[in-house]
Design a protein around this motif. Structure first.
Motif, PDB file in Angstrom:
ATOM      1  N   SER A 224      39.309  38.187  46.206  1.00  0.00           N
ATOM      2  CA  SER A 224      38.790  38.730  47.458  1.00  0.00           C
ATOM      3  C   SER A 224      38.956  40.236  47.541  1.00  0.00           C
ATOM      4  O   SER A 224      38.099  40.925  48.088  1.00  0.00           O
ATOM      5  CB  SER A 224      39.460  38.059  48.660  1.00  0.00           C
ATOM      6  N   ASN A 225      40.037  40.797  46.967  1.00  0.00           N
ATOM      7  CA  ASN A 225      40.221  42.239  47.099  1.00  0.00           C
ATOM      8  C   ASN A 225      39.360  43.036  46.125  1.00  0.00           C
ATOM      9  O   ASN A 225      39.344  44.264  46.175  1.00  0.00           O
ATOM     10  CB  ASN A 225      41.691  42.628  46.939  1.00  0.00           C
ATOM     11  N   THR A 226      38.629  42.335  45.272  1.00  0.00           N
ATOM     12  CA  THR A 226      37.665  43.043  44.416  1.00  0.00           C
ATOM     13  C   THR A 226      36.299  43.120  45.074  1.00  0.00           C
ATOM     14  O   THR A 226      35.409  43.788  44.564  1.00  0.00           O
ATOM     15  CB  THR A 226      37.495  42.334  43.060  1.00  0.00           C
ATOM     16  N   GLY A 227      36.137  42.406  46.157  1.00  0.00           N
ATOM     17  CA  GLY A 227      34.869  42.430  46.875  1.00  0.00           C
ATOM     18  C   GLY A 227      33.817  41.485  46.354  1.00  0.00           C
ATOM     19  O   GLY A 227      32.708  41.433  46.866  1.00  0.00           O
ATOM     20  N   LYS A 228      34.159  40.718  45.335  1.00  0.00           N
ATOM     21  CA  LYS A 228      33.142  39.901  44.683  1.00  0.00           C
ATOM     22  C   LYS A 228      32.685  38.765  45.591  1.00  0.00           C
ATOM     23  O   LYS A 228      33.473  37.915  46.004  1.00  0.00           O
ATOM     24  CB  LYS A 228      33.694  39.327  43.381  1.00  0.00           C
TER      25      LYS A 228
ATOM     26  N   ARG B 296      33.353  33.781  48.786  1.00  0.00           N
ATOM     27  CA  ARG B 296      34.383  34.709  48.307  1.00  0.00           C
ATOM     28  C   ARG B 296      35.674  33.921  48.156  1.00  0.00           C
ATOM     29  O   ARG B 296      36.115  33.264  49.086  1.00  0.00           O
ATOM     30  CB  ARG B 296      34.586  35.882  49.263  1.00  0.00           C
ATOM     31  N   GLU B 297      36.268  33.998  46.976  1.00  0.00           N
ATOM     32  CA  GLU B 297      37.527  33.315  46.716  1.00  0.00           C
ATOM     33  C   GLU B 297      38.694  34.242  46.988  1.00  0.00           C
ATOM     34  O   GLU B 297      38.601  35.452  46.773  1.00  0.00           O
ATOM     35  CB  GLU B 297      37.577  32.846  45.259  1.00  0.00           C
ATOM     36  N   ALA B 298      39.802  33.668  47.427  1.00  0.00           N
ATOM     37  CA  ALA B 298      40.985  34.469  47.714  1.00  0.00           C
ATOM     38  C   ALA B 298      41.481  35.194  46.465  1.00  0.00           C
ATOM     39  O   ALA B 298      41.940  36.340  46.533  1.00  0.00           O
ATOM     40  CB  ALA B 298      42.102  33.590  48.281  1.00  0.00           C
TER      41      ALA B 298
END
Lengths: 115, 117
Positions: free
Chosen positions: B100-104, B95-97
């Motif tokens: 990260s808030n997309t959950g991908k 997970r990339e920063a």
């Protein structure tokens, strides 16, 4: 504490039909994401729902849609099914939208076969 | 482009021996997290271990340890004292920063591990 549960476990549909898959998130989790895992492949991110809003989407067409309910459970809907939609669909829940260290808790998946 | 590569489609290990599952990753993000998941035949993905890009120590969780070599962009999973129940598919994920808030979570192709008695 109950884990992530998905229903149904298996489903057979015909090309062109529509399907709805369901997911109950783990207790205390407010975020749900969905993944598609084709046979022999790693899971591919479809989308994430946080507090009933879609806040992230992978490279999937609009016929893949979802919902999240006030109790944080979720549905994945796929319209106009294609043969390539045959896959294991995994639901995952987490306590937040996702910092880099956010751990996902997965269900056992729904195996969808499109004939 | 962000990518996870697992070059070992299948591995065998003798019970009680140690085994290393390889994972390399590609990202332009400086902040990211690396995960390993186990997927038995039941289908459920089980979290094993996490390593943050800024963590100086290699992560350990019981019999699992992560050999993190940041310069080489590798995050290999080491399972010590293999057990028959370790037979499963193993996935490396990132997970990339930036997302990260997309959950991908980006997964590799996986490695099938079979433990022999």
């Amino acid at each position: 504490e109950t884990g992530v549960t998905q229903s149904p476990t298996h489903l057979i549909k015909t090309r062109g039909q529509q399907v709805t898959l369901r997911c109950s998130s783990q207790s205390g989790h407010n975020t749900v994401s969905w993944y598609q895992q084709a046979l022999g492949q790693g899971p591919q991110f479809i989308f994430q729902y946080y507090r009933e809003e879609e806040n992230g989407r992978g490279n999937f067409p609009p016929r893949f849609s979802g919902l999240q309910f006030p109790n944080y459970s979720s549905e994945l809907n796929v319209n106009a099914l294609e043969l390539d939609d045959s896959a294991l669909y995994l639901c995952a829940s987490s306590t937040d939208r996702g910092s880099t260290n956010e751990k996902l808790f997965f269900g056992s998946g729904t195996q969808l076969s499109v004939l | 482009a962000q990518k996870i590569t697992q070059t070992q489609p299948g591995m065998f290990v003798q019970e009680k021996e140690a085994v290393t599952l390889d994972c390399t990753y590609d990202t332009s993000d400086q902040s990211y997290g690396l995960f390993w998941y186990k997927q038995p035949s039941s289908g459920e993905m089980i979290f094993l271990i996490y390593q943050g890009s800024y963590d100086e120590q290699n992560a350990t969780e019981g019999r699992y340890s992560l050999n993190f070599q940041k310069a080489r962009k590798s995050a290999n999973l080491v399972i010590s004292a293999s057990q028959l129940g370790d037979s499963a598919m193993y996935f490396c994920a990132m997970r990339e920063a930036a997302t990260s808030n997309t959950g991908k979570l980006i997964f590799g192709q996986g490695t099938t591990l079979q433990v022999k008695p």
